[in-house]
Design a protein around this motif. Structure first.
Motif, PDB file in Angstrom:
ATOM      1  N   UNK A  15       0.909  -1.434   0.093  1.00  0.00           N
ATOM      2  CA  UNK A  15       0.000  -0.041  -0.085  1.00  0.00           C
ATOM      3  C   UNK A  15       0.686   1.197  -0.031  1.00  0.00           C
ATOM      4  N   UNK A  16       0.769   2.216  -0.903  1.00  0.00           N
ATOM      5  CA  UNK A  16       1.541   3.269  -0.988  1.00  0.00           C
ATOM      6  C   UNK A  16       0.553   4.405  -0.326  1.00  0.00           C
ATOM      7  N   UNK A  17      -0.758   4.365  -0.550  1.00  0.00           N
ATOM      8  CA  UNK A  17      -1.307   5.387  -0.005  1.00  0.00           C
ATOM      9  C   UNK A  17      -3.105   4.946   0.250  1.00  0.00           C
ATOM     10  N   UNK A  18      -3.527   5.554   0.997  1.00  0.00           N
ATOM     11  CA  UNK A  18      -5.063   5.427   1.244  1.00  0.00           C
ATOM     12  C   UNK A  18      -5.553   6.570   1.603  1.00  0.00           C
ATOM     13  N   UNK A  19      -6.801   6.846   1.064  1.00  0.00           N
ATOM     14  CA  UNK A  19      -7.888   7.941   1.379  1.00  0.00           C
ATOM     15  C   UNK A  19      -9.275   7.831   1.359  1.00  0.00           C
ATOM     16  N   UNK A  20      -9.856   8.659   2.075  1.00  0.00           N
ATOM     17  CA  UNK A  20     -11.185   8.557   2.411  1.00  0.00           C
ATOM     18  C   UNK A  20     -11.907   8.577   1.258  1.00  0.00           C
ATOM     19  N   UNK A  21     -13.243   7.681   0.953  1.00  0.00           N
ATOM     20  CA  UNK A  21     -13.915   7.676  -0.183  1.00  0.00           C
ATOM     21  C   UNK A  21     -15.333   8.085   0.525  1.00  0.00           C
ATOM     22  N   UNK A  22     -15.779   9.097   0.261  1.00  0.00           N
ATOM     23  CA  UNK A  22     -16.995   9.514   0.671  1.00  0.00           C
ATOM     24  C   UNK A  22     -18.433   8.743  -0.011  1.00  0.00           C
ATOM     25  N   UNK A  23     -19.198   7.937   0.873  1.00  0.00           N
ATOM     26  CA  UNK A  23     -20.213   7.394   0.291  1.00  0.00           C
ATOM     27  C   UNK A  23     -21.426   7.807   0.803  1.00  0.00           C
ATOM     28  N   UNK A  63     -20.738   2.661   6.816  1.00  0.00           N
ATOM     29  CA  UNK A  63     -19.555   2.275   5.724  1.00  0.00           C
ATOM     30  C   UNK A  63     -18.559   3.011   5.481  1.00  0.00           C
ATOM     31  N   UNK A  64     -17.344   2.477   5.942  1.00  0.00           N
ATOM     32  CA  UNK A  64     -16.239   3.084   5.674  1.00  0.00           C
ATOM     33  C   UNK A  64     -15.506   2.711   4.481  1.00  0.00           C
ATOM     34  N   UNK A  65     -15.268   3.762   3.527  1.00  0.00           N
ATOM     35  CA  UNK A  65     -14.490   3.344   2.107  1.00  0.00           C
ATOM     36  C   UNK A  65     -13.244   4.139   1.978  1.00  0.00           C
TER      37      UNK A  65
END
Length: 582
Positions: A306-314, A319-321
């Motif tokens: 994993x290089x990076x992870x960012x929040x994805x609004x649903x 639900x946590x994306x």
């Protein structure tokens, strides 16, 4: 995470405060309920005990030697008749005690709520307050009965008392230890505490019963009569102790309602929908990338870092994306994924989405990479590629385009059958009562249209039932619609999908676009060829009418009926013309 000892202390303090409040406001009702409850439990014990004695007498030639002397002096037939009459009387008194408890619970709860001098806080407040007051008194009387029963046991059978006390202490210490060190045990006890308590009570009774057997075989036992009474007391004490703990847990889970109802300076506050400690730990950046990597690698043929992870609004608080960028060294490749973690409260939504993805319909979705679990929470992984969220001002147009694609997709027959066995279709929900209900509130000039619709109700249902099926998505919006570099539109979230007749969920302000979508779909779906465009418009209008009625938006629902009637008549005309053609 709190250890079980701190939970015990907090709960005990709260129960003492609640008990002090209740007894200070309703002393007479509470004391009377406790006396009636204790009497009812004694009577219930006798109703178990006396029939057993009657059966023993019926099966013996004379009164057994272990019966008390004053009973042995009575003739057997008279003793059986007397005990039978006493059993009947115990049942009558038991029922009377329960009725007294029921009546005084209503009186006490009403006095408590009146004392707090508050507005109505929620619906069914009176019923809820009676339930809470009854539950408190039931738990208090159950605990008191258990204490008295064990005290009697100490007097008539001390060794038996010692055995049950040691068991209760050991099982309490063991439960605290396991709860504090094991997440799985903690989840099990939290979710299934009723089953756990009943099981522990049954095990405890079994252990002390075998202890009694050993005592009679190898040691100096008490009299059989005393042993029998002791066995019944232990059984009832464990049962009541279990009931008391269940009532305390139930009251504690309602503590916001209880505090607001019965405490003068406590306002009612709803619980914030915040992530649990477990979820917060998983969302923390220090641990997030670890489980994201493990989840992706459980399906990836190449090891991903994993290089990076960012929040994805649903738009769903449970639900946590995350949009996750990874790279692999062999081969050198960078990839993007959408990973969704579902809270325990909405695991059904995860199941719904997984069921659709595994059926592999040709819907405009991201490629489904796989589903797994992360510390007991359901996790879905999609290949994100170069997709990104649409511009918010283009949401309506792209939602319409997505609906157009869904019209052209013929869902798998197995999925259609599975959905039909689980949910109602539009034609099953569009009952005649809906139209009769809006007729009551309609204006005089609207009645003619409603009457005509009611006359055609059976025709509407038949028409809808013959329409082909399509998958619809109820979560089309700027948070779920994605677009790629080549302008391809996909939907990132499919937890809220349904199967309906074609035309359902189509915006009724764009019915002309529905006609165009159906025209294009005729070249793809053979089941469209004999169906008029008006039939699909009927479905769109009927679906919207049903949804408006379910929200009690009757004025807007009635406003749709002239268009619905027009499309129905158009469909009938088109059908007749087709039939008359040579």
């Amino acid at each position: 995470m709190h250890n079980l000892q701190s939970v015990f202390r907090a709960t005990a303090g709260w129960c003492i405060s609640l008990g002090t409040k209740i007894i200070s406001v309703t002393p007479l009702a509470t004391v009377t309920i406790q006396l009636a409850s204790f009497t009812a439990q004694i009577l219930l014990l006798l109703t178990f005990f006396l029939p057993l004695k009657i059966l023993i007498l019926l099966g013996s030639d004379s009164i057994p030697d272990y019966f008390p002397l004053y009973l042995k002096n009575i003739e057997k037939t008279h003793l059986i008749a007397g005990l039978s009459a006493l059993t009947f009387l115990c049942y009558i008194l038991y029922i009377s005690s329960e009725l007294i408890i029921f009546h005084l619970s209503k009186v006490g709860a009403e006095k408590l709520t009146n004392k707090s001098k508050k507005l109505n806080l929620f619906s069914n407040q009176k019923k809820i307050s009676v339930q809470i007051y009854s539950k408190f008194n039931r738990g208090l009387s159950a605990g008191s009965f258990s204490l008295i029963a064990l005290s009697i046991l100490l007097y008539i059978y001390p060794l038996f008392f010692l055995a049950i006390t040691i068991y209760l202490l050991l099982i309490t210490l063991l439960t605290i230890k396991l709860f504090n060190i094991s997440q799985s045990i903690r989840n099990l006890l939290t979710t299934h505490y009723t089953v756990a308590l009943n099981t522990l009570a049954a095990i405890g009774f079994l252990i002390v019963f075998f202890f009694m057997v050993l005592n009679f075989l190898y040691y100096d036992p008490p009299k059989v009569f005393a042993a029998l009474i002791s066995l019944l007391l232990v059984r009832q004490a464990l049962s009541r102790l279990t009931l008391m703990i269940q009532d305390v847990i139930s009251l504690r889970t309602q503590h916001r309602q209880v505090n607001a109802l019965f405490f003068y300076r406590q306002q009612f506050s709803t619980e914030l929908n915040l992530p649990t400690n477990k979820i917060r730990n998983l969302l923390d950046e220090s641990t997030r990338n670890i489980w994201l990597r493990d989840a992706i690698n459980s399906f990836s043929p190449h090891h991903q870092v994993v290089k990076s992870s960012s929040w994805h609004q649903l738009g769903n608080p449970e639900i946590y994306a995350f949009e996750v960028t990874t790279h692999s060294t062999e081969p050198a490749l960078e990839s993007r994924f959408l990973v969704k973690l579902f809270s325990e409260n909405i695991s059904i939504a995860a199941d719904q989405e997984a069921a659709l993805m595994l059926a592999k319909p040709a819907i405009p979705s991201l490629k489904f990479f796989g589903h797994t679990e992360v510390e007991g929470l359901k996790c879905h992984i999609f290949v994100l590629d170069d997709f990104k969220k649409i511009e918010r001002h283009t949401a309506q147009a792209n939602a319409l385009l997505t609906n157009k694609k869904l019209v052209s997709i013929n869902p798998p027959e197995a999925l259609v059958l599975k959905f039909g066995r689980s949910h109602l279709y539009l034609e099953q929900r569009l009952r005649l009562e809906l139209f009769e209900q809006v007729r009551i509130i309609a204006l005089p000039e609207q009645l003619y249209t409603i009457e005509k619709i009611i006359e055609k109700h059976s025709y509407i249902i038949e028409l809808l039932s013959t329409l082909p099926r399509q998958i619809i998505c109820l979560d089309l919006g700027p948070d779920t619609l994605l677009i790629s570099e080549n302008k391809d539109i996909r939907v990132s979230h499919w937890a809220n999908w349904k199967m309906e007749p074609v035309g359902a969920n189509w915006p009724i302000t764009h019915l002309n676009e529905l006609k165009n979508a159906v025209t294009e779909a005729r070249t793809i779906r053979a089941d469209f060829k004999e169906i008029t465009s008006a039939a699909f418009k009927v479905c769109a209008l009927a679906y919207t009418f049903e949804r408006l009625c379910s929200r009690a938006n009757y004025a807007d629902a009635i406003a749709l009926l002239p268009d619905l009637l027009e499309q129905l008549e158009s469909n009938e005309t088109s059908t007749l013309i087709r039939v008359d053609l040579p």
